[in-house]
Design a protein around this motif. Structure first.
Motif, PDB file in Angstrom:
ATOM      1  N   PHE A  45       4.018   0.126   3.482  1.00 54.78           N
ATOM      2  CA  PHE A  45       4.637  -0.165   2.188  1.00 54.78           C
ATOM      3  C   PHE A  45       5.958   0.607   2.087  1.00 54.78           C
ATOM      4  O   PHE A  45       6.058   1.747   2.562  1.00 54.78           O
ATOM      5  CB  PHE A  45       3.711   0.264   1.043  1.00 54.78           C
ATOM      6  N   PHE A  46       6.932  -0.025   1.445  1.00 59.15           N
ATOM      7  CA  PHE A  46       8.246   0.591   1.252  1.00 59.15           C
ATOM      8  C   PHE A  46       8.651   0.473  -0.210  1.00 59.15           C
ATOM      9  O   PHE A  46       8.112  -0.363  -0.952  1.00 59.15           O
ATOM     10  CB  PHE A  46       9.282  -0.088   2.163  1.00 59.15           C
ATOM     11  N   TYR A  47       9.609   1.304  -0.603  1.00 55.91           N
ATOM     12  CA  TYR A  47       9.996   1.346  -2.017  1.00 55.91           C
ATOM     13  C   TYR A  47      11.486   1.612  -2.170  1.00 55.91           C
ATOM     14  O   TYR A  47      12.171   2.039  -1.228  1.00 55.91           O
ATOM     15  CB  TYR A  47       9.188   2.419  -2.752  1.00 55.91           C
ATOM     16  N   SER A  77      11.615  -1.208  -6.904  1.00 55.53           N
ATOM     17  CA  SER A  77      10.828  -2.208  -6.172  1.00 55.53           C
ATOM     18  C   SER A  77       9.859  -1.561  -5.196  1.00 55.53           C
ATOM     19  O   SER A  77      10.029  -0.428  -4.748  1.00 55.53           O
ATOM     20  CB  SER A  77      11.754  -3.171  -5.426  1.00 55.53           C
ATOM     21  N   ILE A  78       8.826  -2.340  -4.867  1.00 58.34           N
ATOM     22  CA  ILE A  78       7.848  -1.962  -3.865  1.00 58.34           C
ATOM     23  C   ILE A  78       7.466  -3.231  -3.096  1.00 58.34           C
ATOM     24  O   ILE A  78       7.404  -4.323  -3.670  1.00 58.34           O
ATOM     25  CB  ILE A  78       6.598  -1.305  -4.500  1.00 58.34           C
ATOM     26  N   GLY A  79       7.238  -3.095  -1.809  1.00 59.51           N
ATOM     27  CA  GLY A  79       6.867  -4.243  -0.980  1.00 59.51           C
ATOM     28  C   GLY A  79       6.281  -3.761   0.329  1.00 59.51           C
ATOM     29  O   GLY A  79       6.026  -2.558   0.507  1.00 59.51           O
ATOM     30  N   TYR A  80       6.070  -4.661   1.260  1.00 56.97           N
ATOM     31  CA  TYR A  80       5.418  -4.305   2.522  1.00 56.97           C
ATOM     32  C   TYR A  80       5.984  -5.154   3.651  1.00 56.97           C
ATOM     33  O   TYR A  80       6.360  -6.309   3.466  1.00 56.97           O
ATOM     34  CB  TYR A  80       3.900  -4.518   2.413  1.00 56.97           C
ATOM     35  N   LEU A  81       6.057  -4.590   4.840  1.00 53.63           N
ATOM     36  CA  LEU A  81       6.508  -5.303   6.030  1.00 53.63           C
ATOM     37  C   LEU A  81       6.208  -4.469   7.268  1.00 53.63           C
ATOM     38  O   LEU A  81       5.723  -3.330   7.162  1.00 53.63           O
ATOM     39  CB  LEU A  81       7.986  -5.665   5.958  1.00 53.63           C
ATOM     40  N   ASP A  82       6.488  -5.035   8.417  1.00 55.58           N
ATOM     41  CA  ASP A  82       6.326  -4.314   9.672  1.00 55.58           C
ATOM     42  C   ASP A  82       7.065  -2.989   9.582  1.00 55.58           C
ATOM     43  O   ASP A  82       8.230  -2.929   9.172  1.00 55.58           O
ATOM     44  CB  ASP A  82       6.885  -5.159  10.821  1.00 55.58           C
TER      45      ASP A  82
END
Length: 576
Positions: A147-149, A268-273
């Protein structure tokens, strides 16, 4: 001997002499290629589709294999997501944007191989096997998802970075927690300084995605279905590659789009490799792992990813078995990364749908390279992939032996150390061979311990040879022009020009008409030619782009001059 009919469609004004020369070059240079040889040279290739996060690795390997094979082959890969790659591999119904409906399953593969970070479901495997369609799933790499922000003013690294548990993330992505100053977030982030009621912008994937599959597995593994003790846990019916998201979340499909969503939206917050996120310069959340420790995937490192694969008891014993229960999520260990993915290549056992036997064995050779340290270790250095442990590696290699290959199909071999003579074979993949286009990359990246000075010297030698070759051809061409001028000087220039114009006028079709040449070639002439040459397509390029003399074209001109001297002299004079 072979009969070749060449059809050239001329749809623009073209010097008729150039058109005729193009036809003659095709006849002279390629008349001795048999129909079988032409089919072989134009149809050796494999084309896959699937995971976007594995795309860079696969693109790197297929480009290198193309460079390392002497004869023309074509290897491609479409980065469309793991879910789409599996649908195309199985031949499942495809969604029609125009009608808004799903098509019926065809069971016929759209791709030659699939790639993804999701195992094929037990239900799909059973249905396809019942129809006599058997396949292998080959685990070839491990990787991290995270997860990234984007929180201005919050450190992106170190102990002051953002800490989150699976239960807090579950509530954020279900929109139960909507602001960054929520008391439970502040409890584990005492130094977090954000504006009051600062909203959380939630980005998520849309189509079937391995990253969605992995983070939902993690959320459920560490914070399972709603219970009395945990009323806001992650529901089991939302553990999948594609789920129904809360309407207040935002569509950010694809790794690139997800990175943009995070960069462009504060809070924001999201997810990826994880590797992709790092390359995009995004701030990574410090997740709590199974042992209760907060860490990032960078802090866990390769060892933390490998630690997730310590227990392989949920792996099947064979590559054609059921992988649907394979999961490396939330594994124990103080430094273990909690969201570790397994990447697969999917291949049908029966490869008869590939028309060329050489393509079938090339597919096996490509898959073999995924387990060869010479190739796959590059993906560790460049894209953060980790090779699978010995047990699944051996299982995958045994799975490749399950492929049903025709006994007449040529076997591709790898040349690692110099194999005199053998290394120049048509079906040799040689690490000693490369194209000039790749030399700069080798010098720049200095891969595999290659000394830049040695690579530069090797490049210099190749360039010197090419320069000598070009100089020789230019000299031969100049001498030929002098010969043409000398001969034509003894003729009436005006009559010769008029005759050439009349001949060209008679041979030129109107716009859109066809110029047909049917010749029975009896001379076994095989010059060095452009390996990807197609008589029709390449002639069209000459018409559209103007006459360009390449090394192969020059040699063809000399052959043509020897076979049709009068006609070539006349046509060349009109060009001069």
């Amino acid at each position: 001997n072979s009969n070749i009919t060449i059809t050239l469609h001329t749809t623009m004004k073209t010097n008729p002499s150039i058109a005729i020369i193009g036809i003659l070059l095709s006849v002279v240079c390629f008349g001795s290629i048999t129909a079988q040889e032409q089919e072989q040279h134009h149809h050796i290739g494999i084309h896959g589709s699937g995971s976007t996060s594995r795309a860079n690795c696969i693109w790197l390997l297929v480009s290198q294999l193309q460079e390392q094979i002497k004869q023309p082959v074509r290897l491609t890969y479409r980065a469309v997501g793991s879910g789409t790659g599996i649908k195309e591999f199985l031949g499942k119904g495809i969604y029609n944007d125009a009608t808004g409906e799903w098509g019926e399953d065809t069971y016929e593969a759209y791709n030659d191989f699939g790639a993804g970070d999701i195992p094929i479901s037990a239900e799909d495997k059973q249905e396809w096997n019942d129809r006599g369609i058997d396949f292998v799933q080959l685990p070839f790499a491990l990787s991290a998802v995270s997860f990234f922000y984007n929180l201005p003013g919050v450190p992106s690294t170190g102990n002051m970075g953002l800490n989150m548990t699976a239960c807090l993330l579950s509530r954020v992505f279900q929109r139960d927690i909507t602001t960054w100053d929520h008391p439970e977030i502040l409890d584990i982030n005492p130094g977090l300084n954000v504006a009051k009621d600062y909203p959380i912008y939630v980005g998520r994937r849309v189509l079937g995605s391995s990253s969605t599959y992995s983070i939902t597995q993690y959320l459920y593994a560490q914070c399972p279905t709603q219970t009395e003790d945990n009323p806001n846990g992650w529901p089991v019916d939302k553990v999948a590659s594609k789920i129904e998201w809360h309407q207040e979340t935002h569509e950010c499909d694809g790794s690139g789009r997800m990175a943009s969503c995070l960069r462009d939206n504060g809070g924001s917050i999201g997810y990826l490799d994880a590797f992709d996120g790092h390359n995009e310069g995004l701030s990574e959340i410090r997740l709590m792992n199974s042992d209760g420790r907060f860490l990032t995937s960078k802090e866990a490192g390769i060892e933390g990813i490998q630690a997730a694969a310590t227990d392989l008891s949920n792996f099947p014993v064979s590559a054609d078995g059921d992988f649907s229960n394979v999961s490396l999520m939330n594994q124990p260990g103080p430094n273990t990364w909690p969201i570790t993915l397994v990447s697969y290549v999917y291949i049908r056992k029966n490869l008869d749908f590939l028309p060329s036997p050489a393509s079938r064995t090339l597919l096996k050779a490509f898959a073999t390279a995924l387990f060869d340290p010479t190739y796959i270790d590059q993906c560790a250095d460049r894209y953060g992939l980790v090779a699978v442990p010995p047990l699944p590696r051996t299982m995958s290699l045994n799975g490749l032996e399950m492929l049903e290959l025709d006994g007449v199909a040529p076997e591709w071999i790898f040349e690692k150390s110099t194999m005199p003579g053998v290394g120049q074979g048509d079906y040799v993949i040689s690490t000693r061979r490369m194209g000039v286009d790749n030399v700069r990359e080798i010098v720049a990246t200095n891969n595999d311990g290659v000394d830049a000075k040695d690579a530069t010297e090797e490049l210099t030698g190749q360039v010197s040879y090419l320069n000598d070759r070009v100089g020789q051809l230019e000299s031969d061409l100049a001498r030929m022009r002098d010969q043409v001028a000398s001969i034509m000087a003894n003729q009436n220039a005006a009559d010769a020009t008029n005759n050439a114009g009349a001949s060209a006028s008679d041979g030129k079709g109107g716009g859109g008409e066809e110029v047909m040449v049917d010749t029975d070639t009896t001379n076994n002439i095989m010059p060095i030619v452009n390996e990807t040459y197609d008589p029709v397509d390449d002639a069209g390029e000459i018409f559209d782009e103007g006459f360009t003399l390449e090394a192969s074209s020059a040699e063809c001109l000399f052959l043509g001059f020897g076979k049709y001297p009068s006609l070539f002299l006349t046509l060349l004079w009109t060009l001069v």
